[in-house]
Design an enzyme around this catalytic site. Structure first.
Site, PDB file in Angstrom:
ATOM      1  N   CYS A   1       0.808  -1.219   0.000  1.00 39.27           N
ATOM      2  CA  CYS A   1       0.000   0.000   0.000  1.00 39.27           C
ATOM      3  C   CYS A   1       0.846   1.276   0.000  1.00 39.27           C
ATOM      4  O   CYS A   1       0.998   1.931   1.042  1.00 39.27           O
ATOM      5  CB  CYS A   1      -0.995   0.043   1.148  1.00 39.27           C
ATOM      6  SG  CYS A   1      -2.246   1.305   0.836  1.00 39.27           S
TER       7      CYS A   1
ATOM      8  N   CYS B   1      -5.933   2.380  -4.276  1.00 44.57           N
ATOM      9  CA  CYS B   1      -5.431   2.889  -3.006  1.00 44.57           C
ATOM     10  C   CYS B   1      -6.371   3.989  -2.531  1.00 44.57           C
ATOM     11  O   CYS B   1      -6.342   5.100  -3.077  1.00 44.57           O
ATOM     12  CB  CYS B   1      -4.017   3.432  -3.228  1.00 44.57           C
ATOM     13  SG  CYS B   1      -3.175   3.784  -1.707  1.00 44.57           S
TER      14      CYS B   1
HETATM   15  C1  LIG Z   1      -0.876  -0.282   6.955  1.00 41.43           C
HETATM   16  C2  LIG Z   1      -1.390  -0.958   5.726  1.00 41.43           C
HETATM   17  C3  LIG Z   1      -2.392  -0.336   4.977  1.00 41.43           C
HETATM   18  C4  LIG Z   1      -2.872  -0.945   3.822  1.00 41.43           C
HETATM   19  N1  LIG Z   1      -3.880  -0.306   3.143  1.00 41.43           N
HETATM   20  C5  LIG Z   1      -4.417  -0.916   2.042  1.00 41.43           C
HETATM   21  C6  LIG Z   1      -5.535  -0.322   1.383  1.00 41.43           C
HETATM   22  O1  LIG Z   1      -6.052   0.718   1.784  1.00 41.43           O
HETATM   23  N2  LIG Z   1      -6.033  -0.959   0.288  1.00 41.43           N
HETATM   24  C7  LIG Z   1      -5.506  -2.133  -0.171  1.00 41.43           C
HETATM   25  O2  LIG Z   1      -6.019  -2.676  -1.149  1.00 41.43           O
HETATM   26  N3  LIG Z   1      -4.429  -2.719   0.442  1.00 41.43           N
HETATM   27  C8  LIG Z   1      -3.874  -2.143   1.535  1.00 41.43           C
HETATM   28  N4  LIG Z   1      -2.816  -2.730   2.193  1.00 41.43           N
HETATM   29  C9  LIG Z   1      -2.097  -3.856   1.539  1.00 41.43           C
HETATM   30  C10 LIG Z   1      -2.748  -5.211   1.679  1.00 41.43           C
HETATM   31  O3  LIG Z   1      -3.076  -5.495   3.016  1.00 41.43           O
HETATM   32  C11 LIG Z   1      -1.812  -6.280   1.111  1.00 41.43           C
HETATM   33  O4  LIG Z   1      -1.433  -5.889  -0.201  1.00 41.43           O
HETATM   34  C12 LIG Z   1      -2.449  -7.647   1.061  1.00 41.43           C
HETATM   35  O5  LIG Z   1      -2.788  -8.085   2.353  1.00 41.43           O
HETATM   36  C13 LIG Z   1      -1.508  -8.656   0.376  1.00 41.43           C
HETATM   37  O6  LIG Z   1      -1.998  -9.964   0.481  1.00 41.43           O
HETATM   38  P1  LIG Z   1      -0.986 -11.208   0.507  1.00 41.43           P
HETATM   39  O7  LIG Z   1      -1.838 -12.407   0.693  1.00 41.43           O
HETATM   40  O8  LIG Z   1      -0.052 -11.128  -0.627  1.00 41.43           O
HETATM   41  O9  LIG Z   1      -0.116 -10.981   1.818  1.00 41.43           O
HETATM   42  P2  LIG Z   1      -0.604 -11.114   3.333  1.00 41.43           P
HETATM   43  O10 LIG Z   1      -2.046 -10.798   3.452  1.00 41.43           O
HETATM   44  O11 LIG Z   1       0.361 -10.307   4.125  1.00 41.43           O
HETATM   45  O12 LIG Z   1      -0.455 -12.662   3.657  1.00 41.43           O
HETATM   46  C14 LIG Z   1       0.743 -13.380   3.523  1.00 41.43           C
HETATM   47  C15 LIG Z   1       0.658 -14.591   4.443  1.00 41.43           C
HETATM   48  O13 LIG Z   1       1.734 -15.490   4.144  1.00 41.43           O
HETATM   49  C16 LIG Z   1       2.205 -16.039   5.364  1.00 41.43           C
HETATM   50  N5  LIG Z   1       3.581 -16.505   5.178  1.00 41.43           N
HETATM   51  C17 LIG Z   1       4.726 -15.767   5.131  1.00 41.43           C
HETATM   52  N6  LIG Z   1       5.789 -16.567   4.949  1.00 41.43           N
HETATM   53  C18 LIG Z   1       5.317 -17.843   4.878  1.00 41.43           C
HETATM   54  C19 LIG Z   1       5.949 -19.098   4.701  1.00 41.43           C
HETATM   55  N7  LIG Z   1       7.266 -19.225   4.575  1.00 41.43           N
HETATM   56  N8  LIG Z   1       5.159 -20.202   4.683  1.00 41.43           N
HETATM   57  C20 LIG Z   1       3.796 -20.105   4.799  1.00 41.43           C
HETATM   58  N9  LIG Z   1       3.167 -18.911   4.967  1.00 41.43           N
HETATM   59  C21 LIG Z   1       3.912 -17.793   5.000  1.00 41.43           C
HETATM   60  C22 LIG Z   1       2.091 -14.880   6.340  1.00 41.43           C
HETATM   61  O14 LIG Z   1       2.066 -15.360   7.680  1.00 41.43           O
HETATM   62  C23 LIG Z   1       0.804 -14.208   5.907  1.00 41.43           C
HETATM   63  O15 LIG Z   1      -0.311 -14.669   6.617  1.00 41.43           O
HETATM   64  C24 LIG Z   1      -2.334  -2.178   3.382  1.00 41.43           C
HETATM   65  C25 LIG Z   1      -1.341  -2.811   4.149  1.00 41.43           C
HETATM   66  C26 LIG Z   1      -0.882  -2.216   5.305  1.00 41.43           C
HETATM   67  C27 LIG Z   1       0.175  -2.921   6.128  1.00 41.43           C
END
Ligand SMILES: Cc1cc2nc3c(=O)[nH]c(=O)nc-3n(C[C@H](O)[C@H](O)[C@H](O)COP(=O)(O)OP(=O)(O)OC[C@H]3O[C@@H](n4cnc5c(N)ncnc54)[C@H](O)[C@@H]3O)c2cc1C
Length: 416
Positions: free
Chosen positions: A167, A346
């Site tokens: 983000c 965003c």
């Molecule tokens: C402060 C903040 C504000 C945000 N605001 C927005 C917004 O307004 N709008 C928007 O669309 N997005 C926003 N985001 C971004 C959004 O939350 C992320 O882009 C999204 O969660 C990504 O999803 P993901 O599944 O790739 O990662 P995540 O949701 O982070 O999940 C990854 C998972 O993989 C697991 N993992 C890591 N390593 C391993 C491993 N070796 N083996 C097994 N599991 C593992 C972790 O434990 C975690 O649970 C924001 C994020 C933050 C931090």
């Protein structure tokens, strides 16, 4: 004793992307009879987009949190461990706990880790002496505490790390909400600074122009190409390195009463060191089909992927149906569809009750969902950010249901 088990589809990471894909695949697989498993070490899941609202006192941390067990779809196995090693030539994943898993199809979505160690003194400083971060749920509530402690002579710094990080708008969202909070409290004279590693306010020019005006309206001093490298919590001093221009490499020290820090971020070590990674350490994906460029039975999405979109949950919302449809096509031996266009969104909280909805695709092309001028801050977008999207996330997206609204790819940017 270490064990080996087999799963038709193995999903690594049970965050936003992992749960969405698991649910959607389970709904859409029909009679294919695929056994699906999710590897996820954490027992708690956060709706991260609302962490900004927690830091600004609009939402509680507990409202952003759910037990992982509640989110794993019926019929999907949860392997509560971390993937430690990938061997995609042999369709094998080794777990940190010692077990080994084999698969027919792999989906990698481990997200990013917060590299606090890249900022000297950050780990020791966070959570005290005014050092906070909405990026880390351990310190998000502290952001709100620190904000409320500011007075007319206080100095507050809001930092933005080098891209890519999740983000890209979140660091400045906190700056605007803080400025607006102080205004509402009648606290004038507070010295506010936004310091970013980037050379501009936002990667998409249409929104960057508006955000320059928003920062000026809030009397926030903006410092481009300033990268936070050290924090001295007890003495309340932050050190920045100049990241470009004539003064590149010079160090600048600033005092603070509040420091809202954004950590540098990268894929977990298990990804970076694996054959799945590209040279930068991200899962190497085709940017349209979301399939791995070298391993035809591997897909990926979310923050850990190499696709050059803005790393957001909104991007995951559009990537996951593509991953699911294409994975099922590989299972059926059918040709893939190339349908992810880089969409990300965003919702920039420019004040309490106001959001500028930045929606765009690959190349920074502006792609609004609603037929409204995307340069305007709106209360309706605030409602979508604070109420509509969290409801949609828990009850539709994580349940594997698709977003029916299409973004407008024919929008003409009037500023070009
Ligand atoms: C402060 C903040 C504000 C945000 N605001 C927005 C917004 O307004 N709008 C928007 O669309 N997005 C926003 N985001 C971004 C959004 O939350 C992320 O882009 C999204 O969660 C990504 O999803 P993901 O599944 O790739 O990662 P995540 O949701 O982070 O999940 C990854 C998972 O993989 C697991 N993992 C890591 N390593 C391993 C491993 N070796 N083996 C097994 N599991 C593992 C972790 O434990 C975690 O649970 C924001 C994020 C933050 C931090």
């Amino acid at each position: 004793m270490a064990a080996t088990s087999h799963h038709n589809v193995l999903i690594v990471g049970g965050g936003t992307a992992g749960i969405t894909v698991a649910s959607s695949l389970q709904r859409r697989q029909g009679s294919r009879g695929l056994g699906i498993a999710v590897i996820e070490p954490r027992d708690t899941h956060y709706y991260q987009p609302a962490l900004t609202l927690v830091g600004a006192g609009v939402c509680t941390l507990s409202k952003t949190r759910r037990d992982e067990a509640q989110l794993i779809p019926d019929g999907v196995s949860w392997i509560r461990d971390s993937a430690a090693k990938f061997d995609p030539d042999n369709n094998l994943v080794s777990l940190a706990g010692g077990d080994t898993l084999t698969y027919d199809y792999l989906v990698v979505c481990t997200g990013l880790v917060l590299d606090w160690d890249k900022i000297e003194g950050a780990r020791e400083s966070l959570g005290a002496n005014g050092v906070c971060s909405n990026y880390d749920p351990r310190y998000t509530q502290y952001s709100w505490e620190v904000l409320q402690s500011l007075g007319p002579d206080s100095k507050a710094l809001f930092t933005q790390a080098p891209l890519p990080f999740k983000c890209p708008g979140a660091p400045q969202k906190m700056a605007y909400l803080s400025a607006d909070y102080l205004r509402k409290q009648g606290i004038g004279g507070c010295d506010l600074h936004f310091l970013t590693h980037a050379p501009g306010m936002f990667a998409v020019p249409l929104f960057a122009k508006e955000l320059v005006k928003v920062a000026a309206r809030h009397n926030i001093n903006v410092h481009f190409q300033h990268n936070l490298v050290a924090i001295d919590g007890p003495n309340r001093r932050a050190t920045f390195e100049v990241a470009g221009g004539d003064k590149e490499g010079e160090r600048v020290e600033m005092e603070f009463d509040m420091l809202h820090a954004t950590p540098p971020q990268s894929p977990p070590e298990a990804i970076r060191s694996s054959p799945l990674a590209n040279d930068s350490g991200y899962v190497e994906l085709d940017q349209a089909s979301m399939r791995h460029t070298r391993y035809s039975n591997v897909f990926g999405l979310g923050d850990a992927g190499s696709t050059p979109n803005s790393k957001t949950a909104a991007a995951v919302r559009k990537q996951s149906p593509v991953v699911v449809r294409n994975l099922l096509k590989v299972v059926d031996g059918a040709p893939l569809e190339d349908s992810y266009d880089g969409y990300a969104s965003c919702p920039l909280t420019t004040a309490y009750g106001k959001v500028l909805m930045a929606e765009f695709c690959y190349g920074g092309k502006v792609t609004p969902t609603f037929p409204l001028d995307p340069r305007k801050e709106r209360w309706s977008y605030w409602w979508i950010k604070a109420t509509g999207l969290p409801f949609f996330y828990w009850h539709y997206m994580l349940k594997g249901r698709e977003w029916f609204l299409q973004h407008n790819t024919d929008f003409i940017d009037p500023t070009l």
